[in-house]
Design a protein around this motif. Structure first.
Motif, short mmCIF file in Angstrom:
data_model
loop_
_atom_site.label_atom_id
_atom_site.label_comp_id
_atom_site.label_asym_id
_atom_site.label_seq_id
_atom_site.Cartn_x
_atom_site.Cartn_y
_atom_site.Cartn_z
N ASP A 63 0.81 -1.33 0.04
CA ASP A 63 -0.15 0.03 0.16
C ASP A 63 0.72 1.28 -0.09
OD1 ASP A 63 -2.14 -1.67 0.05
OD2 ASP A 63 -2.46 -1.53 2.30
N ALA A 64 0.34 2.21 -0.80
CA ALA A 64 1.30 3.60 -0.95
C ALA A 64 0.32 4.57 -0.59
CB ALA A 64 1.73 3.63 -2.38
N SER A 65 0.67 5.77 0.31
CA SER A 65 0.11 6.76 0.78
C SER A 65 0.62 7.83 -0.25
CB SER A 65 0.40 7.12 2.18
OG SER A 65 1.78 7.46 2.12
N VAL A 66 -0.27 8.82 0.05
CA VAL A 66 0.03 10.15 -1.02
C VAL A 66 1.34 10.49 -0.77
CG1 VAL A 66 -0.47 12.52 -1.43
CG2 VAL A 66 -2.45 10.81 -1.31
N GLU A 67 1.81 10.35 0.49
CA GLU A 67 2.94 10.93 0.98
C GLU A 67 4.31 10.01 0.23
OE1 GLU A 67 0.19 12.75 3.29
OE2 GLU A 67 0.69 10.58 3.07
N ASP A 68 3.81 8.62 0.25
CA ASP A 68 4.98 7.51 -0.51
C ASP A 68 4.84 7.90 -1.68
OD1 ASP A 68 5.08 6.11 2.05
OD2 ASP A 68 3.53 4.84 1.67
N LEU A 69 3.90 8.08 -2.47
CA LEU A 69 3.75 8.53 -3.84
C LEU A 69 4.57 9.73 -4.24
CD1 LEU A 69 0.27 7.37 -4.63
CD2 LEU A 69 2.01 6.18 -5.45
N THR A 70 4.49 10.76 -3.37
CA THR A 70 5.21 12.02 -3.70
C THR A 70 6.71 11.83 -3.51
OG1 THR A 70 3.60 13.33 -2.63
CG2 THR A 70 5.55 14.25 -2.50
N ALA A 71 7.21 10.82 -2.62
CA ALA A 71 8.54 10.39 -2.52
C ALA A 71 9.24 9.78 -3.68
CB ALA A 71 8.57 9.68 -1.28
N LEU A 72 8.21 9.00 -4.36
CA LEU A 72 8.55 7.98 -5.39
C LEU A 72 8.75 8.98 -6.75
CD1 LEU A 72 6.43 4.95 -4.74
CD2 LEU A 72 9.03 5.37 -4.26
N PHE A 73 7.82 9.76 -6.87
CA PHE A 73 7.94 10.86 -7.95
C PHE A 73 9.09 11.54 -7.95
CE2 PHE A 73 2.99 10.59 -8.65
CZ PHE A 73 3.15 10.29 -9.72
N ARG A 74 9.40 12.08 -6.88
CA ARG A 74 10.53 12.96 -6.53
C ARG A 74 12.07 12.27 -7.02
NH1 ARG A 74 9.68 14.60 -1.61
NH2 ARG A 74 8.66 16.66 -2.19
N LYS A 75 11.87 11.10 -6.98
CA LYS A 75 13.06 10.34 -7.49
C LYS A 75 13.26 10.44 -8.97
CE LYS A 75 13.48 6.78 -3.70
NZ LYS A 75 13.45 5.52 -3.37
N LEU A 76 12.05 10.83 -9.57
CA LEU A 76 12.39 11.07 -11.11
C LEU A 76 13.28 12.50 -11.42
CD1 LEU A 76 8.83 9.87 -12.82
CD2 LEU A 76 11.42 8.89 -12.77
N MET A 77 13.28 13.20 -10.43
CA MET A 77 13.89 14.85 -10.70
C MET A 77 15.19 14.47 -10.91
SD MET A 77 11.37 16.72 -8.14
CE MET A 77 11.47 18.45 -8.60
#
Length: 399
Positions: free
Chosen positions: A385-399
């Motif tokens: 399970d992924a929270s909004v905060e988890d997803l934010t952190a994962l997106f940030r890894k694309l930067m």
């Protein structure tokens, strides 16, 4: 635990319905020049008026000439609708629907990539549900009527739409772009045609994009909460075939093209029964906001998501690594084979020219991206399970 129980229950119910529905009985034509078998099939089924959904490129390059000549010999009228963008929007579906009615078509023939096949599915859905809008069909089992005969001919290396019960559309909600899926068993095309020769003209970059989408289907389907023995069989074989074939397909070899045609179809057969995960949820929103090609977005997210999911996958990454050709996996400890599986995905993505970072990604967009991905229909299937905060952190890894 509760979310796993809920997701497995939903997929079990769907699988039982799937076994009872006639839409599961799909005809498959798979061979070089298989598309040329269609005119005789149309005649056999007494279909004389067809709406052909495709792209301007196929019309311009003359790729369809032999097929159209065959239809003409069988006295089959074919009207071409080619107004399909890479990320189809509702207006394209409505245009196709109106044209279908105007010519009093009896069937739909879709020749193209996933966007074309998805648009054709939704045109068919509008035909059988003329009073129901596409947004009203969003989600699960909202069509519930038999589509007109739908013949799906994929021309890319991996969307798998010809085997699935889903169609993805781009919409604008409250002034913001969204991608969402319409999921219904009746959307499974009743005939799929795998003709690897139609993929020869596909640019190498698009071959790479769609091929990595197919690999994402296979890996996410293999690790989703609803995965079970039969779908594991499909997904592992798809991972093996795609891993062996994608580099060759990008180089336009015969073996590579044929392998990808088969591998992506097998992946579609698997994930259509068990769903996907957050790599697809995140890819959908990246495509909606930045017009990132879907396969590129999947390829960038897949290794990041695999690292996130690793501790909830048991021994499965060992089998993924093995299927991708990693040697010595039986001698590796858990941490090593999990890293090897992720590294193999990253290496394949790199070899076919997919970037690992998204330059367009902006910090101020992260809240909307994460919230959209969290609400996406694929998210509940993720093994972790992924929270909004988890997803934010994962997106940030694309930067």
């Amino acid at each position: 635990m509760h979310s796993i129980f809920w997701f497995r229950t939903r997929q079990w119910v769907l699988s039982r319905v799937l076994h009872l529905t006639e839409h599961k009985k799909q005809t498959l034509l798979a061979a070089p020049d298989a598309v040329l078998l269609l005119p005789a099939l149309f005649r056999k089924r007494r279909i004389s008026r067809i709406l052909l959904v495709t792209t301007p490129g196929f019309v311009r390059r003359g790729t369809l000439t032999s097929l159209l000549d065959g239809c003409k010999k069988e006295n089959i009228s074919v009207t071409i609708f080619s107004e399909i963008a890479p990320d189809p929007q509702i207006e394209s579906v409505e245009q196709g629907f109106r044209l279908y009615q105007q010519i009093q078509a009896q069937a739909i023939l879709a020749i193209g990539g996933g966007s074309v096949l998805d648009a054709a599915k939704l045109i068919g859905a509008r035909v059988c549900c003329p009073k129901k809008t596409v947004p009203a069909m969003r989600g699960l089992l909202k069509v519930r009527r038999k589509l007109p005969p739908l013949f799906a001919v994929p021309t890319t290396a991996g969307t798998g739409s010809e085997a699935t019960a889903a169609a993805v559309i781009t919409d604008c909600i409250d002034g913001k772009p969204y991608k969402y899926a319409v999921n219904d068993l009746c959307l499974i095309p009743d005939t799929a045609v795998l003709d690897p020769r139609l993929t020869i003209s596909l640019p190498s970059s698009m071959t790479a994009d769609t091929g990595m989408d197919a690999l994402t289907h296979a890996i996410e389907g293999y690790t989703t909460k609803a995965a079970w023995e039969m779908t594991d069989m499909f997904h592992l074989k798809a991972i093996e075939i795609i891993s062996k074939s994608l580099r060759g397909a990008v180089a336009n070899t015969k073996e590579g093209r044929e392998g990808m045609a088969l591998g992506q179809y097998i992946a579609g057969m698997g994930f259509s029964n068990v769903g996907l995960g957050i790599a697809h949820s995140m890819a959908h929103t990246l495509g909606a906001v930045y017009d990132t090609p879907h396969g590129v977005a999947c390829a960038m997210m897949l290794p990041i998501v695999m690292e996130y999911n690793a501790d909830c996958t048991g021994e499965k990454y060992r089998e993924i690594a093995r299927a991708m050709g990693v040697e010595g996996v039986d001698q590796m400890d858990q941490a090593t084979y999990r890293k090897a599986a992720v590294d193999a995905v990253r290496k394949l993505s790199e070899d076919v020219g997919i970037p690992s970072k998204l330059e367009a990604l902006k910090e101020e967009d992260l809240p909307f991206l994460a919230e959209s991905a969290h609400a996406d229909a694929c998210a509940p299937g993720n093994p972790k399970d992924a929270s909004v905060e988890d997803l934010t952190a994962l997106f940030r890894k694309l930067m």
